[in-house]
Design an enzyme around this catalytic site. Structure first.
Site, mmCIF file in Angstrom:
data_model
loop_
_atom_site.group_PDB
_atom_site.id
_atom_site.type_symbol
_atom_site.label_atom_id
_atom_site.label_comp_id
_atom_site.label_asym_id
_atom_site.label_seq_id
_atom_site.Cartn_x
_atom_site.Cartn_y
_atom_site.Cartn_z
ATOM 1 C CG ASP A 94 -40.394 6.593 91.756
ATOM 2 O OD1 ASP A 94 -41.312 5.830 91.376
ATOM 3 O OD2 ASP A 94 -39.681 7.222 90.955
ATOM 4 C CG ASP A 96 -36.550 2.077 80.973
ATOM 5 O OD1 ASP A 96 -37.646 2.315 80.426
ATOM 6 O OD2 ASP A 96 -36.138 2.712 81.973
ATOM 7 C CB CYS A 148 -28.028 -2.258 58.848
ATOM 8 S SG CYS A 148 -29.052 -2.919 60.187
ATOM 9 C CB CYS A 193 -30.989 -3.509 56.744
ATOM 10 S SG CYS A 193 -31.553 -1.920 57.433
ATOM 11 C CG HIS A 226 -33.230 -0.425 61.359
ATOM 12 N ND1 HIS A 226 -32.124 -0.863 60.658
ATOM 13 C CD2 HIS A 226 -32.949 0.849 61.752
ATOM 14 C CE1 HIS A 226 -31.221 0.096 60.626
ATOM 15 N NE2 HIS A 226 -31.694 1.152 61.278
ATOM 16 C CG ASP A 235 -40.965 1.693 86.541
ATOM 17 O OD1 ASP A 235 -40.619 1.782 87.749
ATOM 18 O OD2 ASP A 235 -41.162 2.686 85.820
ATOM 19 C CB SER A 236 -42.695 0.772 91.245
ATOM 20 O OG SER A 236 -42.421 2.131 90.893
ATOM 21 N N GLY A 237 -44.220 1.581 88.500
ATOM 22 C CA GLY A 237 -45.349 2.352 87.995
ATOM 23 C C GLY A 237 -45.488 3.695 88.688
ATOM 24 N N GLY A 238 -44.537 4.001 89.595
ATOM 25 C CA GLY A 238 -44.592 5.300 90.271
ATOM 26 C C GLY A 238 -44.680 6.438 89.262
ATOM 27 C CE1 TYR A 239 -42.560 10.269 84.086
ATOM 28 C CE2 TYR A 239 -43.020 8.356 82.721
ATOM 29 C CZ TYR A 239 -42.834 9.720 82.846
ATOM 30 O OH TYR A 239 -42.921 10.521 81.752
ATOM 31 C CB CYS A 262 -31.384 -5.447 61.452
ATOM 32 S SG CYS A 262 -32.358 -4.432 60.329
#
Lengths: 388, 388
Positions: A145, A264, A302, A307, A333, A91-95, A304
């Site tokens: 952004d 994501d 499950c 579990c 999990h 991610d650009s890191g704008g957020y 995983c």
């Protein structure tokens, strides 16, 4: 061509596809676990691979501040630094600049902010963000952004959108490497006409993919989904669509139904560290006394690692005692649950049974109460300091 | 017969042997990683096994308070609860009751204390401690001892020793299961005549093994080693000897040279979580700026998982960012270092080269300055609350 559409659901906009990257093929719809600082929290790269995860997200803002872009470049790039040989999206890191850092001043030129770590001052431009991401060497990179708050006024959101458009163009022009897919980020807040305008403008520039930014920031879910629909309607069918910051099992399914290919979110890993485990019936908290003597796994069928090997009582005990192993086992999990969900979604789309699968999943899965969810989110926004 | 001596060093008291347990053979000298609450901090059982560790330590005091002995018994015992199928030694918790809990009153009958977790009051007797350990089901179990502070007066230490002797006899008499080896704990503080008296008395009762307790609690190292010598001199050669709460690489080697077979300590895992890595030259701290751009592993020729996969710079970065993965990777390295050390010690004893190995190791390894070490230890005693 770095995206291949494979099948479209007859009853919804859901679709399966393949992203071709320098670090392997990524089947879509795909969920990217978050490793902002260059590590999926608590897990080794081998464990992430064992969860059948083909791509992770890292964050340019975090890595720029620490350890610094030059350090990672000097070590041979981000893949080598974090010992991950599958695909990475940065991610650009704008957020993060507009939420995590103290924002000092934004201008058409760029943004001046203070680090959330040490208060140091930094000036970032669209050109620099591309340069940073070229040094890191991720497979998919994002434009810078300007991300407004979800309750900002129309005028503020419009201004931020216009600047995001200019910055996207500058990012595109400054790109030098030919082996990284650059995605634009559509803004426009909760205003349908701005979402349309942003989608139309950015698609006219021609990017490798389109992200929907500025959502899942505290607005009600029905608004999020309405904005996704309104945006996807103006996106080309042959390019991947990425809904940033989403999310929960129910939101992922709703997003897929509206034509999203990439997701994501830190949610599955973050709630794991608070003891929340995904189950087919919704999230449960292992701290609940009901688990203190339960010999079965948290989710009995499950398969995983967690579990398969440990009782709910043991996990309850590890969480009570603040054992770091607890956070790992819960993370495994929850990512396994999401990974299974993505596999089931793909298979349902391929079999033409996605709508039935979706209805069935949502009929069983009780989402966390929205009010609680929003309060938790606000609390998290205020308190977070660990890089997610 | 549950202990077989294999070889004795011609120049020292060092020896190799084999402990036969219901959960496999444990070659000695052996170091037990500490998993007080039923987990070696940060690691899964598979990871501990991959470090070639044949036995771990858990703590009756901790497990009694949380989750409770009955819970673990109800789950099929401690091995099953923590998913560990190799050997376990449970400490009685005597030391923890006398250091971690608020001690209310000790009498010949038993000890009344308050939990360090919730302040609840508990009365424990030697008989109860054996009953608890029979329910937990470890391979080696320990008597309840009264552990005085290292600077207590001769009279206090003598009284505690006498009570420890009575309690050891009661523990022995109350033992019902025939498949657990019960070890006595020799006390006597820093007083040679008491150490001798304690060793002579307890060996006259005939236990499966003998532990040396009440050391490494803040006294200078030369005193610790003198007390080990003075105690071992009065122990039978055909029974295993266990030096409790030791320790560091240099202390383990010195202990082996004085005839010790078993060690346990939280030190390797605890210092790992503070960023201290063992190297052949001594402990280094990964937080040091020197590591911020080091492309090599922390210990270049180390073949542990951490050093095989990650640069020192990446570990430095993970520690800077408080990533939980950092604590795991450091723990793996330090336990791998100790595990390698134990292998080298055994092989040197078998080859008749132990003295040369010891001299060579100690010539290179710079121990942490004793003053700093004691201060750190005091600080830890005061602040600990995480179950080690």
């Amino acid at each position: 061509m770095d995206f291949k559409l494979i099948q479209i659901c007859p009853d919804s906009k859901a679709r399966t596809g393949e992203l071709v990257t320098p670090h392997g093929m990524v089947p879509t719809p795909v969920f990217l676990p978050v490793g902002s600082q260059g590590a999926v929290k608590t897990l080794t790269p081998e464990e992430v691979k064992a969860l059948d995860i083909a791509m992770v997200l890292a964050n340019t803002y975090h890595l720029y501040l620490r350890p610094g872009i030059a350090v990672i470049e000097g070590m041979g790039g981000l893949h080598k630094f974090m010992a991950w040989d599958r695909a990475i999206l940065t991610d650009s890191g704008g957020y993060q600049i507009f939420s995590l850092a103290s924002l000092r001043r934004v201008s058409d030129e760029g943004v001046l902010f203070r680090s959330h770590i040490d208060g140091s001052e930094h000036f970032i431009t669209p050109e620099l963000i591309i340069q940073f991401q070229e040094s890191l060497g991720a497979d998919i990179i994002m434009v810078l952004d300007e991300c407004p708050a979800y309750d900002d006024s129309f005028e503020k959101v419009q201004t931020a959108m216009a600047r995001t458009h200019q910055w996207a163009e500058r990012c595109q022009k400054s790109q030098k490497r030919g082996d990284q897919a650059l995605y634009a980020i559509i803004q426009g807040g909760v205003f349908p006409q701005l979402r349309r305008q942003s989608a139309e403008y950015l698609t006219s520039l021609g990017f490798s993919g389109y992200a929907i930014g500025g959502l899942s920031l505290g607005e009600p879910k029905r608004v999020t989904l309405a904005m996704v629909e309104q945006t996807v309607a103006f996106l080309p069918p042959d390019k991947p669509r990425y809904l940033m910051g989403v999310g929960s099992p129910e939101d992922i399914i709703e997003g897929v139904a509206r034509g999203i290919d990439i997701f994501d979110s830190a949610l599955p890993t973050r709630v794991a560290r608070n003891g929340a485990f995904f189950t087919p019936l919704g999230r449960v908290n292992i701290g609940n006394a009901a688990y203190s003597q339960m010999e079965q796994p948290v989710v009995p069928d499950c398969d995983c690692y967690t579990c398969r090997n440990f009782s709910a009582a043991y996990l309850h005990h590890l969480f009570s005692g603040d054992e770091l192993l607890a956070y790992r086992l819960a993370t495994i999990h929850n990512l396994s649950f999401i990974s299974d969900l993505m596999r089931q979604i793909k298979s349902a789309i391929l079999n033409g049974t996605f709508s039935a699968f979706k209805d069935n999943f949502l009929a069983n899965y009780k989402p966390t109460d929205e009010q609680i969810r929003l309060e938790q989110k606000q609390k998290w926004f205020k308190s977070r300091n660990r890089g997610e």
